[in-house]
Design an enzyme around this catalytic site. Structure first.
Site, PDB file in Angstrom:
ATOM      1  N   THR A 187       0.836  -1.203   0.000  1.00  0.00           N
ATOM      2  CA  THR A 187       0.000   0.000   0.000  1.00  0.00           C
ATOM      3  C   THR A 187       0.871   1.254   0.000  1.00  0.00           C
ATOM      4  OG1 THR A 187      -1.741  -1.144   1.203  1.00  0.00           O
ATOM      5  CG2 THR A 187      -1.752   1.260   1.328  1.00  0.00           C
ATOM      6  N   HIS A 201       1.895   2.101  -3.435  1.00  0.00           N
ATOM      7  CA  HIS A 201       0.828   2.804  -4.159  1.00  0.00           C
ATOM      8  C   HIS A 201       0.793   4.287  -3.778  1.00  0.00           C
ATOM      9  CE1 HIS A 201      -0.761  -0.882  -5.782  1.00  0.00           C
ATOM     10  NE2 HIS A 201      -1.008  -1.388  -4.589  1.00  0.00           N
TER      11      HIS A 201
END
Lengths: 344, 344, 344, 344
Positions: C40, C43
């Site tokens: 994550t 990202h």
């Protein structure tokens, strides 16, 4: 406000004028509209050894009720004044192992409103926001005040599979009677109600139990063997707490069946574990309170869908001022659920 | 005897005179009293690619029926001539892993009577004793012949919790319609029926679905969001096998809900797994057949207790000789369950 | 204090001096001792469309960490300064249906610290008391900072039966590698690791997977059919999120098996539901986060009993100041779990 | 052939020459290679009231064994001469409710080979094909002969969740000792062994129980309270059948925990149901035999993966001719599992 108060370490209660309770930032002040009486309240009234060991008077009892939100603390976000509510009166700590793994109904530090702190037999009661249960205003007031014991019944019935199963309810006090309704609503194929008290058997009939049997006068085991094709019942809900009821309940359970134990025996009970549980491969679940808050959602869904007719269980309506008379009625065995209207 | 026979690798069937089948020591010869038609029979009739790949004509189709035991093999002990019976038509091998751990409904070596060997569209059919299901003679003949698809519905509904849950039935063919009745009988709090065919929606109403919605003309998702308080349905039973139905079904499922997938999509289907299953924390169960024989006991218990009104699903009764007409009716979308009376 | 800050709506991060955050009465200020990097975070670093849609810069990312309690709010009772802690970074609302029925891991109003508010890539982070997880000081710091993804693995493995079951882990990123260790510790009889990246396959070997297979070069299905006696694996843990991985995973699952889906596919995926789920009678569970807080108790119990050797997964230790280098390592496929030591 | 024969209704057995048994079309004749002795065999040897009520001498006892298939009936398809096998000695009827819903281990019409018909303390034994369990020839003979009691342990341990749970084994006879190994292999976080017999406590140590406690001399409850952080054990496996063991077991169980009851108390036992089951919200499962045949697959998987070291339990190897000596050893409390090599 007016309240029913246990004033000291002795039997009885008094109606007294007491201050409206104050509430904290996460608490809700509810104006009581309807309350109902539980067996626990009889223990408190009579000041039995359990009450002696647990209560610290003065105390306002009462843990089954509904009402209207009067005031809310500044951090409260989910209800507002005017909302129609009931409440889960077991206040779980939220911090013990059990609370953190979804077993808050057996919280190690539980506090019960109406037992460990002031309850609902009064004009107002204070409830933490977390424990408030907001209700559809269309729900009948009488049903709204009995959600606590109805929740016991729902928890007992739904603690395992019930659809397409035969079930015996052993002991037809209010929770047993509710369990008849819940089991039927959830697809039980046949409900046997076992009860020695004639008045309660009449109520079991009124709840549409398929078979209503009197263990004191009938050979219940033989009747159940006969009507289940020699198999016994799939599910046994023990709601009497009586040693004979427990033993009979295990006897009529089919091999491989399941049991919910809710009735509280006063003493240790002797059971033939080899025959009744081990060789039977039975599953036995102890039932305490209601699941927080899965049981409440289940109750609400069953009530909203109109599947539960609970009216026969409500045998009496009394003004709260006649509390002592309610105690007498309950002890006579002629009352089931008594609804109290508030003190004025 | 007379039988409906798939005579070769081509569409259609013929009514033929064939010998009464012989039976082995563990088998039962049943005189067919009533049979019913399944979508599978339409595939066989039309000789579609699935039928082409699976069947070895000549074959007598038919796997939903009831009848009376005519003769039993010498090792048969649980039924005798005159008994009223139906049968599980999936014959499990009893020896594979799945059979030995309680998953016989997905036996690796299953043989289906009426697909892999001669079935019930005839005066007589032979069934292994293990697969015979003895019925109460009081059970209506029409119900007795539809236990196979009713079992699919019971298996789908009871593959997870259903009491006090809202449920959407996506696709209202006969199994979907049965599922409405089963879900209601087992305590579902609200049943949504989703169906594009008007005739089937009428039947869903007749089965007392709480909401009957047409995905082709209504914003079903919005309606369900509104009536579930923004939450979605607790349970989704996918019985259409249609990609749009599957996607809609997953969309209306609440976070943390459960799904039974029964409808067979003809092709792979594209689903947004991230949104619809993973982030939702959904549980999805594939449903194949009926559990042997737990589902049968459940069906029997539900039927015996009078909880299921299935009559609206039975839209037509035909003599078996009018089989081709039955095929036309089914393909027109105007029939749901067709009951066939036997050839004489 | 020093912090890694996403300063605006564009790729990259900056190290900045920012104020030590303030904390409320129910919050805990933790001094970060160790943190680790999740996909994550990549990202967020790259500012992909998901980050664009979700984040509101400026923001300090970081949701895997451990540290020492520095200060506590006045209402905090369960930890005190000096305690060694980690935290569940999904902050559940406590008020939605899911939160109230034991599904807080899929709370409808979840806020993620490090995504929706400032996280742990800094000297200090603020955590609500409810989400703090107190740790045994004897637990190695490196393990203490990876409890978040370890919890994903534990949740995936224990979402159904695992003891005495064969299991395939599809995709051997950090969570897949952890799942190998957890499955072995919990009695899985054989663990198959499927992974196309050679470096990750080496790590799967280091985690003692029984079989390590490369779907790009081996006939994985044939190998699994052979080594499972033609049956397939009992359990499939999908941790790749790749359509090919998902399809292969379903293919090798045995009939009647169960699946945990954790890997997040970027797009809808086409699956042969009929063959892979319905006819198989498979059970598929979507896995999101970790159960609050059952998974945490399970992790702690497994770690305390010494059953998990997780060291091979930790491939790199970097000063937090080298965050950008860590990003490069992760994107190269040559790193698995990167532990960051705090900014000074 | 030679056999150990209970010749009449009195204590003791004799070694006799008897005919090799004949076998039917669905039966298998097995040459016994190794057998082991169960407490039940002691009851039979001593001719206690249970034996008096159940057995019909003459009878060859023995229900734990392994061997090689010698001959197979004409309908047998799954094994052939030369195969290495053991067997489930509970022969279920296959026709009762329990058999048909996956509870064959509590079949209403069970027949036990070695109790109700001739067993394995002989050169040959006859087993129905359905009950034969084919073994990997690589499995050690000594393990192959103790699958029956190992199965009891596996069934007890896996009757609920075990991974990451603390567990107390109350009573360390052979099944209790096996349970220690199985619980550890399946991820139990801590295993407490409770046993009053010193020799058995030594064996519990050899099985790597984390805590070995003597209820006769230690304050077991205090020790468990201390080492579980005041909580109690998550799981209690009752394998003593002794009233004191049962009561202690329930006392140390945590609120919300689960219990497997396997030890058979000789008489009804008095338990404080209110405190120990109901208020605790405990789940109690009666364990009878082994699940047919899920437990067998589990055992095989655990053994094949090398997770179970059972050798310490096998304390003695004797020629079958010294059967009486084996009885003395067992009654002295100094033997755990005794393996018998066949009569020649």
């Amino acid at each position: 406000m007016q309240a029913i108060v246990k004033t000291g370490a002795h039997p009885g209660v008094e109606i007294r004028e007491v201050p409206v309770p104050s509430y904290g930032p996460s608490e809700v002040l509810v104006k009581v509209e309807s309350a109902s009486v539980c067996g626990t309240d009889v223990h408190i009234y009579d000041w039995d050894p359990w009450a002696e060991g647990r209560l610290r008077p003065p105390l306002i009892p009462g843990h089954e009720f509904c009402g209207t939100v009067a005031k809310v603390g500044e951090d409260v976000t989910t209800v507002r004044p005017g909302d129609f509510v009931s409440a889960e009166m077991h206040v779980a700590c939220g911090k013990c192992l059990q609370c953190r793994i979804g077993q808050a109904h057996v919280c190690q530090n539980v506090r019960i409103i109406g037992v460990d702190s002031n309850g609902a037999f009064a004009n107002y009661v204070v409830i933490p926001e977390s424990n408030i249960w907001k209700l559809d205003p269309a729900l009948p007031r009488e049903y709204a005040s009995i959600l606590d014991p109805l929740g016991n019944a729902v928890h007992s019935v739904l603690a395992g599979e019930i659809a397409a199963r035969s079930v015996a309810v052993v002991g037809c006090g209010p929770i047993g009677l509710f369990a008849i309704a819940v089991a039927r609503a959830c697809g039980a194929s046949a409900v046997y109600a076992l009860e020695v008290n004639e008045h309660r058997r009449d109520l079991a009939h009124a709840m549409h139990a398929d078979f209503v049997l009197d263990p004191a006068r009938e050979d219940v085991a033989a009747e159940i063997v006969k009507t289940t094709g020699g198999i016994g019942v799939d599910v046994m809900l023990e709601m009497s707490g009586h040693p004979d009821g427990m033993r009979l309940g295990f006897e009529i359970l089919r091999t491989g069946g399941r049991v919910s134990l809710l009735g509280i025996p006063a003493e240790p009970v002797e059971i033939d574990f080899a025959r009744d549980i081990i060789f039977k491969g039975a599953t036995v679940v102890g039932i305490n309170g209601r699941k927080m808050y899965e049981t409440w959602f289940q109750m609400e869904a069953l009530l909203r869908s109109g599947k539960l007719d609970l009216l026969p269980v409500i045998t009496h309506r009394l003004p709260m001022a006649e509390f002592a008379h309610g105690m007498d009625l309950l002890k006579s065995g002629e009352a089931s659920k008594i609804i109290l209207t508030p003190l004025d």
